[in-house]
Design a protein around this motif. Structure first.
Motif, PDB file in Angstrom:
ATOM      1  N   ASP A  89       0.701  -1.062   0.092  1.00 33.08           N
ATOM      2  CA  ASP A  89      -0.037  -0.233   0.015  1.00 33.08           C
ATOM      3  C   ASP A  89       0.872   1.412   0.437  1.00 33.08           C
ATOM      4  O   ASP A  89       0.996   1.488   0.935  1.00 33.08           O
ATOM      5  N   PRO A  90       1.367   2.140  -1.385  1.00 33.13           N
ATOM      6  CA  PRO A  90       1.709   3.060  -1.335  1.00 33.13           C
ATOM      7  C   PRO A  90       1.232   4.407  -0.567  1.00 33.13           C
ATOM      8  O   PRO A  90       2.225   5.441   0.071  1.00 33.13           O
ATOM      9  N   PHE A  91       0.120   4.747  -0.075  1.00 33.84           N
ATOM     10  CA  PHE A  91      -0.189   5.537   0.252  1.00 33.84           C
ATOM     11  C   PHE A  91      -0.973   5.159   2.002  1.00 33.84           C
ATOM     12  O   PHE A  91      -1.388   5.878   2.534  1.00 33.84           O
ATOM     13  N   ASN A  92      -0.533   4.048   2.666  1.00 33.47           N
ATOM     14  CA  ASN A  92      -0.751   4.114   3.804  1.00 33.47           C
ATOM     15  C   ASN A  92      -0.310   5.444   4.702  1.00 33.47           C
ATOM     16  O   ASN A  92      -0.768   5.466   6.007  1.00 33.47           O
ATOM     17  N   GLU A  93      -0.114   6.325   4.389  1.00 38.91           N
ATOM     18  CA  GLU A  93       0.557   7.250   5.376  1.00 38.91           C
ATOM     19  C   GLU A  93      -0.522   8.796   5.478  1.00 38.91           C
ATOM     20  O   GLU A  93      -0.638   9.559   5.368  1.00 38.91           O
ATOM     21  N   PHE A  94      -0.768   7.973   3.728  1.00 38.08           N
ATOM     22  CA  PHE A  94      -2.097   8.944   3.627  1.00 38.08           C
ATOM     23  C   PHE A  94      -3.483   9.617   4.460  1.00 38.08           C
ATOM     24  O   PHE A  94      -3.422   8.600   5.464  1.00 38.08           O
ATOM     25  N   PRO A  95      -4.548  10.366   4.832  1.00 36.36           N
ATOM     26  CA  PRO A  95      -4.975  10.547   6.005  1.00 36.36           C
ATOM     27  C   PRO A  95      -5.801   9.458   5.242  1.00 36.36           C
ATOM     28  O   PRO A  95      -6.802   8.183   6.637  1.00 36.36           O
ATOM     29  N   GLU A  96      -6.415   8.949   3.930  1.00 36.92           N
ATOM     30  CA  GLU A  96      -7.112   6.923   4.145  1.00 36.92           C
ATOM     31  C   GLU A  96      -6.443   6.784   4.398  1.00 36.92           C
ATOM     32  O   GLU A  96      -6.920   5.364   3.904  1.00 36.92           O
ATOM     33  N   GLY A  97      -4.945   6.758   5.003  1.00 39.63           N
ATOM     34  CA  GLY A  97      -4.267   5.305   4.782  1.00 39.63           C
ATOM     35  C   GLY A  97      -5.022   3.511   5.395  1.00 39.63           C
ATOM     36  O   GLY A  97      -4.947   2.292   4.536  1.00 39.63           O
ATOM     37  N   ALA A  98      -5.622   4.016   5.861  1.00 41.80           N
ATOM     38  CA  ALA A  98      -6.538   3.056   6.812  1.00 41.80           C
ATOM     39  C   ALA A  98      -7.294   1.998   6.039  1.00 41.80           C
ATOM     40  O   ALA A  98      -7.262   1.220   5.944  1.00 41.80           O
ATOM     41  N   LEU A  99      -8.047   3.702   5.296  1.00 41.21           N
ATOM     42  CA  LEU A  99      -9.170   2.671   4.462  1.00 41.21           C
ATOM     43  C   LEU A  99      -7.699   2.026   3.275  1.00 41.21           C
ATOM     44  O   LEU A  99      -8.463   0.555   2.669  1.00 41.21           O
ATOM     45  N   THR A 100      -7.218   2.465   2.586  1.00 44.60           N
ATOM     46  CA  THR A 100      -6.754   2.110   1.807  1.00 44.60           C
ATOM     47  C   THR A 100      -5.795   0.786   2.399  1.00 44.60           C
ATOM     48  O   THR A 100      -5.629  -0.556   1.276  1.00 44.60           O
ATOM     49  N   ARG A 129      -4.769  -5.315   1.963  1.00 37.68           N
ATOM     50  CA  ARG A 129      -4.922  -5.928   2.599  1.00 37.68           C
ATOM     51  C   ARG A 129      -6.324  -7.651   2.010  1.00 37.68           C
ATOM     52  O   ARG A 129      -5.932  -8.713   1.642  1.00 37.68           O
ATOM     53  N   GLY A 130      -7.909  -6.443   1.464  1.00 39.18           N
ATOM     54  CA  GLY A 130      -8.184  -7.322   1.503  1.00 39.18           C
ATOM     55  C   GLY A 130      -7.884  -8.705  -0.336  1.00 39.18           C
ATOM     56  O   GLY A 130      -7.449  -9.137  -0.602  1.00 39.18           O
ATOM     57  N   TRP A 131      -7.235  -7.454  -0.673  1.00 36.70           N
ATOM     58  CA  TRP A 131      -7.049  -8.254  -2.125  1.00 36.70           C
ATOM     59  C   TRP A 131      -6.433  -8.640  -2.070  1.00 36.70           C
ATOM     60  O   TRP A 131      -5.850  -9.641  -3.428  1.00 36.70           O
ATOM     61  N   ASN A 132      -4.889  -8.376  -1.383  1.00 37.20           N
ATOM     62  CA  ASN A 132      -3.675  -9.791  -1.249  1.00 37.20           C
ATOM     63  C   ASN A 132      -4.768 -10.744  -0.831  1.00 37.20           C
ATOM     64  O   ASN A 132      -3.625 -12.073  -0.988  1.00 37.20           O
ATOM     65  N   SER A 133      -5.418 -11.206   0.278  1.00 35.01           N
ATOM     66  CA  SER A 133      -5.851 -12.946   0.444  1.00 35.01           C
ATOM     67  C   SER A 133      -6.628 -13.000  -0.896  1.00 35.01           C
ATOM     68  O   SER A 133      -6.400 -14.359  -0.631  1.00 35.01           O
ATOM     69  N   LYS A 134      -7.440 -12.197  -1.323  1.00 34.31           N
ATOM     70  CA  LYS A 134      -8.190 -13.043  -1.998  1.00 34.31           C
ATOM     71  C   LYS A 134      -7.784 -13.800  -3.596  1.00 34.31           C
ATOM     72  O   LYS A 134      -7.545 -14.422  -3.477  1.00 34.31           O
TER      73      LYS A 134
END
Lengths: 323, 262
Positions: free
Chosen positions: B183-194, B199-204
């Motif tokens: 996740d390249p955006f995890n330090e952005f405000p929306e980080g938790a969501l991305t 994670r969901g994408w990877n597990s599938k």
């Protein structure tokens, strides 16, 4: 008449220009063959294989990666990709290793600038040198008309052009056969790709043998050289100094090479001779510099320029005061 | 100059002149008047690949496979190859990665005859795919809803399934290493969501790969989880050379320990 032509040929051969031209061709050829041999080695090292399919596929992928940042070359690149893909799909090697393939590429790349330059060495002072040396008076005191004198010079020019193209072909054959081997004359070449509206049209693609393709290429190279030779011939009559003629012609040729890359929106530029020198591109199927140009069109434009300069040459030469 | 010699040269030049006129005429006839179409049947291709001991790596996928963001332009694929070479293996690499490739376009690319042939000869297949499906050049980020994500995911998984099936159709032996998303955006405000989405994408993806015993899912999420900015290129999307090296270490270790030389 035959004697006059022979007289001109004697003068031309006496100037040793053909030897200079041969040496230039030889030096360039050895550089190119060496460069190509090195390139083949690097590719083999990088891909660990000599399979042409792998190599071509890699090239296609590299081009596809360049597409997004290609800017104005995007269209050209797209056409190149499609063409290579066509070769790949039909299991035809676009560059069968060997002398013929090298010759094919060499003619294609030299027809527009290199060969015309060589021809200029011969043509540009054909008449002006006689004037600067004063020998023209001797020539004109003979009991033959000026028309015949100029005609014999022009025929000698045509013969020299043919000879230079032959020397060019022979030398490139000898050197490349030595470097890459003599195989591949019957190898198939795909031709008839057409570029219409920036799209590759493959409806008329057909297969020819490589030797046939090369002879056709040489025919076109000969024609291009002849046109440039005729224009230089005219300049050598109009201008007293050979250097001025050479400079003018060079400027035209280089302008043509530059213009071809940037005139796509100036459509009337397609009537300039220098934009039409890329005859080879029609045969190999790359996009013409200006939308709507075809092989027939370019041939016609070049022939018109050639005829025009011949008319000017003869008209001026026959009326000119020689002192 | 001898006049006899001149005569010979002149006559010879006249002959060459005729030859070139013939060539020109032939061109005009063929290209302007039209030539007979000769039917063409491709020669039987020699499918027998030269048997060598070298390890053939085929790399498929998007800009990560291509190496965008790496100073040396090698990407993780290049570093993996370097490491394997250092181990003394004889490696050859064919990198077929294309910038901006989505799973849909990879599924198309893989159907091409030549690509299939090359995959058929490969011992190891490295893949990165899906990043462009999910992030769509940053658009997804602005409006993440469960609905839109699941739609993207569904399409991606069906393409991936087709890709795997196509690979297995031509090569049942090769080990496939598919690198997961980070996740390249995890330090952005929306980080938790991305992050949750990735994670969901990877597990599938992992679940899908589990159906094939010789397909390995290589996670990269954890590598970039902390200090993501140290490992990203200035475009804040692609890894930099440090990030690529981290990915490569992981893949190279897997290859040398298990699925490598047989």
């Amino acid at each position: 008449m035959i004697n006059l032509v022979q007289n001109e040929m004697t003068k031309l051969l006496g100037k040793r220009r053909f030897i200079i031209i041969s040496v230039i061709i030889l030096v360039l050829l050895s550089m190119f063959t060496y460069a190509q041999a090195r390139q083949a080695e690097t590719i083999k090292e990088r891909l660990g294989t000599v399979d042409w399919r792998t190599e071509l596929q890699q090239k296609i992928v590299d081009w596809q990666n360049r597409l997004s940042s290609a800017g104005q070359w995007r269209e050209q690149l797209q056409i190149q990709i499609e063409q290579s893909q066509y070769y790949l799909d039909h299991d035809i090697n676009p560059s069968e290793p060997g002398a013929p393939t090298f010759i094919r590429g060499f003619v294609e790349n030299s027809a527009e600038l290199f060969l015309p330059l060589l021809i200029m060495i011969i043509a540009v002072d054909l008449v002006s040198s006689e004037r600067s040396m004063g020998t023209i008076k001797l020539l004109l005191t003979r009991p033959v008309s000026r028309f015949h004198i100029l005609l014999s010079k022009y025929i000698a020019l045509i013969l020299s052009v043919s000879l230079v193209i032959f020397i060019f072909g022979l030398l490139s054959y000898i050197i490349s056969a030595f470097m890459f081997g003599n195989q591949g004359w019957a190898a198939p070449v795909l031709t008839g790709f057409k570029v219409e509206g920036g799209e590759l049209n493959i409806s008329e693609v057909r297969l020819v043998s490589q030797w046939q393709y090369i002879i056709q290429q040489f025919g076109l190279a000969w024609f291009i050289s002849l046109v440039v030779g005729t224009l230089s011939f005219m300049l050598s009559i109009l201008m007293r100094s050979s250097a001025a003629g050479m400079g003018t012609m060079l400027a035209c040729l280089i302008a043509g090479a530059i213009l071809s890359n940037m005139v796509s929106s100036w459509t009337s530029a397609k009537y300039l001779f220098m934009v039409n020198l890329g005859l080879m591109n029609y045969v190999s199927g790359t996009a013409p510099p200006i939308e709507g140009m075809t092989l027939g069109f370019s041939l016609a434009v070049l022939a018109a320029w050639m005829l025009g300069s011949l008319v000017v040459s003869f008209a001026v030469f026959m009326r000119k005061d020689i002192y | 100059m001898h006049s006899k010699k001149v005569r010979i040269i002149t006559v010879f030049a006249a002959f060459t002149c005729l030859l070139w006129i013939f060539g020109l005429g032939w061109t005009v006839k063929d290209y302007l008047i039209g030539a007979a179409h000769s039917a063409y049947s491709p020669p039987a291709a020699d499918e027998s690949a030269a048997q060598t001991n070298e390890l053939k790596i085929i790399a498929l996928g998007d800009s990560l496979t291509r190496g965008t963001g790496d100073i040396e332009g090698k990407g993780y694929v290049g570093y993996v190859t370097d490491q394997l070479k250092k181990e003394g293996l004889d490696v050859s690499l064919i990198n077929l990665g294309i910038k901006g490739l989505t799973s849909e376009r990879l599924a198309e690319q893989i159907k091409e005859k030549e690509i299939k042939r090359q995959i058929g000869q490969g011992d190891i297949i490295l893949m990165t795919i899906g990043g462009n499906d999910l992030f769509l050049g940053g658009q997804t980020l602005t409006n993440i809803t469960d609905d839109s994500i699941s739609k993207l995911e569904e399409a991606y998984l069906s393409h991936l399934k087709a890709i795997l099936a196509d690979i297995r159709a031509v090569n049942t032996e090769a080990t496939i290493y598919l690198l997961g998303l980070y996740d390249p955006f995890n330090e952005f405000p929306e980080g938790a969501l991305t992050s949750k989405t990735v994670r969901g994408w990877n597990s599938k993806t992992m679940e899908l790969l589990a159906e094939d015993s010789k397909a390995v899912f290589v996670p990269t999420y954890d590598l970039f989880q902390l200090n993501v900015n140290d490992y990203l290129f200035t475009d804040h999307f692609h890894p930099n050379e440090v990030g690529y090296r981290l990915m490569a270490d992981r893949v190279a270790a897997l290859i040398t320990s298990g699925g490598g030389p047989r």
